[in-house]
Design a protein around this motif. Structure first.
Motif, PDB file in Angstrom:
ATOM      1  N   SER A 101      10.120  -5.648   0.703  1.00  0.00           N
ATOM      2  CA  SER A 101       9.250  -4.712  -0.009  1.00  0.00           C
ATOM      3  C   SER A 101       9.247  -3.396   0.761  1.00  0.00           C
ATOM      4  N   ARG A 115      12.327   6.106 -10.530  1.00  0.00           N
ATOM      5  CA  ARG A 115      11.161   5.261 -10.276  1.00  0.00           C
ATOM      6  C   ARG A 115      11.537   3.955  -9.581  1.00  0.00           C
ATOM      7  N   ALA A 140       8.483   1.255   0.119  1.00  0.00           N
ATOM      8  CA  ALA A 140       7.991   2.299  -0.779  1.00  0.00           C
ATOM      9  C   ALA A 140       8.173   3.656  -0.140  1.00  0.00           C
ATOM     10  N   GLU A 197       3.618   6.053  -2.798  1.00  0.00           N
ATOM     11  CA  GLU A 197       3.996   5.303  -3.986  1.00  0.00           C
ATOM     12  C   GLU A 197       3.726   3.813  -3.781  1.00  0.00           C
ATOM     13  N   ALA A 198       3.658   3.086  -4.885  1.00  0.00           N
ATOM     14  CA  ALA A 198       3.444   1.648  -4.829  1.00  0.00           C
ATOM     15  C   ALA A 198       4.699   0.946  -4.315  1.00  0.00           C
ATOM     16  N   PRO A 199       4.546  -0.149  -3.602  1.00  0.00           N
ATOM     17  CA  PRO A 199       5.714  -0.857  -3.074  1.00  0.00           C
ATOM     18  C   PRO A 199       6.615  -1.395  -4.186  1.00  0.00           C
TER      19      PRO A 199
END
Length: 784
Positions: A732, A677, A734, A738-740
């Protein structure tokens, strides 16, 4: 060649009585279990130890990659050399389990390779080719004919994409394998199980629970020859995966493995009392459906059990095994075509296993070695064989690859066979296709033949190191890569050891001057930015570079690759006044910093009194806190170094290997778990600069999104998660959908200094000579 200590250690670890007991225990079952996985170390070792040593099954480990994209906590081996190291580790681990290895991938140049990490099977198949890996696995089913197939992992979100792909391919390949193909008859896998355990933990995060168990394999008691649990025996095997830090002591060994029957006979899906309960397990069970061959199979089974009961009396074992072989020979002759098609492979394997057990009981054996193990066309070598006293009268023959010949054996201690390599001899494969614990592995092996108890035996001895044949001139060239700025004048000087004058294939406008110890290359003034790969040679032959390594648990490793010089022309500025201390444990970041022109010191051992006052910047290499006890002991001194104005850079670290979120960094910083993750596996994922004017991004090189073009393998891993508010997130990124994540590069002012944590896969980009990686590293090296 293997050292005396390594050879003695191998023999000490396998005393004669244990070898004999293990050889006899092979004879108790006619079943084959195949465990599928994606990497060396994916095998479920404790369960396999039980299947082999308690049940007598033949065990096959099917592995799709060589692990060349993984980490290495032993040393600097990476890429193909790491793949060779992990392949040899897998084979040594299989040797402990008395298991075969079926390799499905053939190293970094093969489409089926370890490219790092993916989060789903689709991304893995995009690199491997789904049809390709399914076809290769189907071939393995046809070749090894497993009755039982068991993947180690589940195909569920949150699991490694390589694992998911192999589990999916393992099931898909069953139908394909049932059809004839590649010159082999079809084979129907009878029982396909899934693991009844999840894959969650520090690395993976299975998003779905495991399937309900239809069977629980229980392994009470201890293995007879070693006196340890099957789980511990599995850990004996796993510690061979030393490059991955495997092998752990458990105060309470695992005794149970829940399984879910996904495909199998209808009755079995209603529940089983034991693994593959519906299948005949022994020669006696086979006899019931063997027609005219049945009585001979029953006779062979009885003779085998007599031999097993006679352990350790070799004089009593030999006639019983000879009788079993006679009976099996008769059963083969009497078998009807249908029975032979289904079970002939079991009888052939059992006869070979009986021959190996008879050889152990009779004391037949030896040690083979090649001098040297690396040969080129036109060269000569020796194959030496040290024979046990009982084998001194045995026949001896060398099994050789195309283009290699052997002269008559010269008696003595050792027996020697002169080898010659023809001028047209082809190269041997860098990666072997499989491993058989009964011997006959690699391009060369020795065949011992003897008549024992009235039976003709054949025993295969593998040399300590496999033969490597390579065409080309062996070169030793320093350096093998250059970094230069556009318009930079002055020659690039190569120092070389070569059998003839060194040559280099040059691009237009370049010229070369021969010097006493190599070449001086003069680039064209208008050489454009970018990477050039220039082939090297000597005397008209293409050049070879030999990468070597050696570790006690695997012996010496040699990988021969084409010799090339890489030259990267890029716009690169260095921070003024930087003095860097690099403390690494295998990654090449320190060496690349030196090639960039930075003032770098890389101590093999950090002195106990080192206060780092001589440096502006300290770089802790990849997973170095887990692999360098001297670095771990230096943590309080590193904190003081930062407080008084130093810059500490920590490249990515594993949270379970030496990193304490509260104590290791100058300010609290937690590395995210499970790691799946907290990583970005898409190397082309867009990168947003969150603080473009931050000192680490602003100079001396202005970092832009273009500096992240051309990255390979992945963006980064083991990202920073919860951390002290002083840390500023600079980037940042991703994976798709998916979320950054903003923990790839964070930096904090601490006292008068700075701590920067870099979870980017920076070292891999440096090895690939990605321009933006050098520009970012130069900024990171700047004084605080």
């Amino acid at each position: 060649m293997s050292s005396d200590h390594a050879r003695l250690a191998r023999r000490e670890a396998a005393p004669a009585l244990m070898r004999l007991h293990r050889a006899l225990s092979r004879l108790g079952s006619v079943l084959t279990l195949m465990n599928t996985g994606a990497h060396p170390d994916d095998e479920q070792s404790g369960l396999l130890a039980w299947a082999r040593f308690s049940e007598g099954m033949r065990v096959v480990i099917a592995c799709s990659t060589r692990g060349e994209g993984g980490q290495n906590c032993l040393g600097p081996e990476r890429g193909a050399l790491l793949g060779l190291l992990r392949s040899r580790e897998m084979e040594e681990a299989a040797r402990v389990l008395d298991a075969d290895v079926a390799w499905l991938g053939h190293g970094p140049d093969d489409p089926v390779h370890d490219f790092g990490f993916s989060k789903d099977a689709e991304a893995t198949f995009a690199r491997w080719g789904e049809a390709r890996i399914v076809a290769r696995l189907a071939r393995a089913y046809r070749e090894y004919r497993p009755d039982i197939v068991l993947p180690t992992f589940l195909d569920v979100p949150g699991q490694h994409g390589h694992h998911r792909a192999m589990t999916r391919a393992a099931e898909t390949a069953i139908a394909l394998a049932a059809l004839p193909g590649e010159g082999l008859p079809g084979w129907q896998v009878s029982h396909y199980y899934l693991p009844g355990w999840g894959g969650g933990g520090g690395t993976y995060d299975d998003a779905e629970p495991p399937p309900a168990a239809t069977l629980t394999v229980s392994a009470p008691g201890e293995e007879a020859a070693s006196g340890v649990s099957y789980d511990e025996l599995g850990q004996w095997s796993r510690r061979r995966h030393a490059s991955q830090g495997m092998g752990h002591w458990a105060e309470v060994p695992r005794r149970d493995w829940p399984l879910h029957l996904r495909r199998g006979p209808e009755a079995a899906r209603q529940g089983e009392a034991r693994l593959a309960e519906a299948l005949p397990r022994t020669l006696l069970a086979l006899a019931a459906g063997a027609g005219p061959a049945g009585p001979a199979l029953a006779e062979a089974d009885a003779a085998i059990r007599t031999a097993q009961r006679a352990f350790p009396d070799g004089a009593a074992i030999l006639p019983a095994l000879a009788a079993a072989d006679v009976a099996l020979e008769r059963a083969v002759a009497l078998a009807e075509p249908g029975f032979a098609a289904l079970h002939g492979h079991r009888l052939a394997r059992k006869r070979r296993e009986i021959a190996c057990a008879m050889a152990e009981a009779a004391g037949l054996g030896g040690v083979a070695r090649l001098r040297p193990a690396l040969l080129r066309p036109g060269e000569a070598g020796l194959l030496e064989v040290s024979l046990s006293p009982a084998a001194e009268q045995a026949g001896l023959a060398a099994r050789l690859p195309e283009g290699v010949t052997a002269g008559p054996a010269r008696p003595g201690a050792p027996v020697t066979l002169p080898l010659g390599v023809r001028a047209d001899a082809p190269d041997t494969p860098a990666f072997a296709a499989g491993f058989d614990p009964l011997g006959g592995n690699g391009p060369v092996w020795v065949e011992l033949s003897a008549r024992v108890a009235g039976r003709d035996l054949c025993l295969r001895l593998d040399p300590e190191e496999p033969l490597i044949l390579r065409r080309g001139a062996a070169l030793r060239v320093e350096p093998d890569a250059f970094l230069r700025r556009p318009g930079e004048r002055g020659p690039l000087r190569l120092r070389a050891e070569a059998p003839a004058p060194l040559t280099c294939a040059l691009p237009p406008g370049w010229r070369a001057e021969t010097e006493a110890d190599g070449l001086a290359l003069h680039p064209a003034p208008d050489t454009a930015p970018g990477l050039l790969t220039l082939p090297l040679g000597a005397g008209g032959d293409p050049g070879l570079v030999l990468a070597t390594a050696g570790h006690p648990h695997v012996g010496r490793l040699v990988h021969a690759a084409p010799a090339v010089l890489r030259v990267l022309t890029l716009d690169l500025a260095l921070p003024p006044g930087a003095r860097v201390c690099f403390i690494g444990s295998g990654d090449g970041t320190g060496g690349w910093m030196a090639r960039m022109g930075l003032d770098v010191t890389a101590p093999a051992l950090v002195p106990e009194g080192e206060d780092f006052a001589a440096y502006t910047t300290v770089v802790a290499g990849v997973v170095a806190f887990g692999n360098r006890p001297d670095l771990a002991r230096a943590v309080p001194r590193l904190h003081r170094f930062v407080a008084r104005g130093g810059h500490l850079i920590t490249l990515y670290q594993r949270p379970d290997q030496g990193w304490d979120a509260e104590r290791t960094p100058p300010l609290p910083l937690q590395i995210g778990t499970p790691s799946l993750r907290w990583r970005v596996t898409d190397p082309s994922a867009p990168v947003a600069l969150l603080a473009p004017d931050h000192p680490l991004l602003a100079g001396p090189n202005r970092i832009t999104a273009a500096d992240f073009d051309g990255w390979d393998k992945e963006r980064g891993l083991y990202f920073a998660a919860r951390r002290h508010p002083a840390y500023t997130a600079l980037l940042s990124m991703a994976d798709p959908g998916e979320a950054p994540l903003d923990g790839a590069l964070v930096s904090a002012r601490v006292g008068a200094g700075r701590h920067s944590h870099v979870a980017l896969a920076l070292h891999h980009q440096l090895d690939r000579m990605v321009p933006g990686a050098f520009r970012l590293l130069a900024n990171l090296a700047a004084p605080a």
